[in-house]
Design a protein around this motif. Structure first.
Motif, mmCIF file in Angstrom:
data_model
loop_
_atom_site.group_PDB
_atom_site.id
_atom_site.type_symbol
_atom_site.label_atom_id
_atom_site.label_comp_id
_atom_site.label_asym_id
_atom_site.label_seq_id
_atom_site.Cartn_x
_atom_site.Cartn_y
_atom_site.Cartn_z
ATOM 1 N N LEU A 44 0.842 -1.194 0.000
ATOM 2 C CA LEU A 44 0.000 0.000 0.000
ATOM 3 C C LEU A 44 0.879 1.246 0.000
ATOM 4 O O LEU A 44 1.512 1.570 1.001
ATOM 5 N N PRO A 45 0.955 1.959 -1.124
ATOM 6 C CA PRO A 45 1.748 3.198 -1.178
ATOM 7 C C PRO A 45 0.976 4.368 -0.589
ATOM 8 O O PRO A 45 -0.258 4.346 -0.494
ATOM 9 N N GLY A 46 1.716 5.411 -0.191
ATOM 10 C CA GLY A 46 1.089 6.653 0.267
ATOM 11 C C GLY A 46 0.465 6.598 1.635
ATOM 12 O O GLY A 46 -0.269 7.506 2.022
ATOM 13 N N VAL A 47 0.740 5.555 2.419
ATOM 14 C CA VAL A 47 0.216 5.456 3.785
ATOM 15 C C VAL A 47 1.053 6.340 4.708
ATOM 16 O O VAL A 47 2.290 6.320 4.656
ATOM 17 N N MET A 88 -4.155 5.199 6.935
ATOM 18 C CA MET A 88 -4.449 5.248 5.510
ATOM 19 C C MET A 88 -5.728 6.042 5.276
ATOM 20 O O MET A 88 -6.727 5.841 5.979
ATOM 21 N N LYS A 89 -5.703 6.945 4.317
ATOM 22 C CA LYS A 89 -6.890 7.729 3.985
ATOM 23 C C LYS A 89 -7.767 6.920 3.040
ATOM 24 O O LYS A 89 -7.306 6.429 2.006
ATOM 25 N N ASN A 98 -9.638 8.471 8.081
ATOM 26 C CA ASN A 98 -8.308 7.996 8.441
ATOM 27 C C ASN A 98 -8.435 6.657 9.158
ATOM 28 O O ASN A 98 -8.961 6.580 10.262
ATOM 29 N N VAL A 99 -7.962 5.605 8.509
ATOM 30 C CA VAL A 99 -8.068 4.264 9.067
ATOM 31 C C VAL A 99 -6.755 3.888 9.748
ATOM 32 O O VAL A 99 -5.686 3.914 9.120
ATOM 33 N N LEU A 164 -17.920 -1.519 -2.069
ATOM 34 C CA LEU A 164 -17.638 -0.896 -0.779
ATOM 35 C C LEU A 164 -16.473 0.081 -0.911
ATOM 36 O O LEU A 164 -15.831 0.173 -1.953
ATOM 37 N N ALA A 165 -16.189 0.811 0.170
ATOM 38 C CA ALA A 165 -15.190 1.887 0.122
ATOM 39 C C ALA A 165 -13.790 1.384 -0.195
ATOM 40 O O ALA A 165 -12.967 2.127 -0.729
ATOM 41 N N ASP A 166 -13.481 0.134 0.118
ATOM 42 C CA ASP A 166 -12.148 -0.414 -0.176
ATOM 43 C C ASP A 166 -12.070 -1.017 -1.569
ATOM 44 O O ASP A 166 -11.059 -1.621 -1.935
#
Length: 249
Positions: A44-47, A88-89, A98-99, A164-166
């Motif tokens: 996961l990039p950008g976390v 993670m956004k 923000n998770v 779903l959101a993911d």
């Protein structure tokens, strides 16, 4: 569909975390390093990685994972201890959530020596002290005056409607409600739109969005909708109420 036993889920999650104790990322003396992945192992990039100095207020070191889901923070000249967090956004409707991601090791890292902290984007284990997890929350209360509804015996089925959101399709799941300070709750639900039904001891209940006394809401055999920030919720949540069907319904 399957029924979720949260006590067993918490034990299983704890066992998984223990099994992750041997970090996938090589240790480097004087650096805090790690890799962030989803449950399928995809980087996961950008976390956002927050390396928080435990001895000094508001002195975090912030960095972000690269295209390989990796990060590296230099602590060779910092004789402190650090607590490491990953956030993670996730976009849901008009909200950005923000998770908090789950670490392989929650312990602080000693400066100078460095250490490895890998993270996984997955549901956070729930406990009696923290029954909410890190994803969406579905609160289900009995309707006003519905004293014959024991929420401890209620089972709720959530069936995803659309993506779903993911980005996943999700699947139908049936839950029992957990006690919490905010009322009976289903934790760790991925944000999205769901069709929701409920039963009490195997008999169907009626369900609707919780009413604030000003907005009318219709009782029905199922409720279909998403998550909101009503009732001063810190994260988008779903607020529902149930009742025993009336004669003639």
């Amino acid at each position: 569909m399957h029924k979720t036993n949260f006590a067993a889920l918490a034990l299983l999650s704890a066992a998984c975390l223990t099994g992750m104790s041997s970090a996938a990322t090589p240790a480097q003396k004087g650096f805090i390093t790690g890799t962030v992945v989803n449950e399928q192992g995809k980087p996961l990039p950008g976390v956002e990685i927050d390396v928080d100095n435990t001895l000094s207020y508001d002195s975090s070191l912030i960095t972000y994972t690269d295209a390989k889901g990796q990060y590296r923070v230099d602590v060779r000249k910092l004789p402190f201890t650090f607590q490491v967090y990953a956030k993670m956004k996730l976009k849901y409707g008009d909200s950005t959530v923000n998770v908090e991601l789950v670490p392989n090791n929650p312990d602080a890292v000693a400066g100078l020596a460095g250490g490895v902290r890998d993270f996984v984007f997955k549901p956070k284990p729930v406990t009696a002290e923290d029954p909410y997890g890190n994803l969406g929350r579905v609160f289900v209360e009995r309707g006003i005056g519905e004293y014959d509804v024991d929420t401890a015996q209620v089972q709720v089925t959530l069936t995803p409607v659309g993506t779903l959101a993911d980005g996943s399709a999700g699947k139908a799941r049936t839950f029992k409600l957990l006690p919490s300070g905010g009322g009976p709750v289903i934790p760790n639900v991925m944000w999205g739109k769901y069709q929701v039904t409920a039963t009490l001891n195997g008999k169907a209940l009626q369900i609707r969005q919780r009413t604030d006394g000003r907005t009318p809401a219709t009782w029905g055999a199922a409720y279909t909708g998403g998550f909101t920030r009503d009732y001063n919720a810190l994260t988008p949540s779903m607020f529902l109420e149930v009742r025993v069907p009336r004669a003639g319904d």
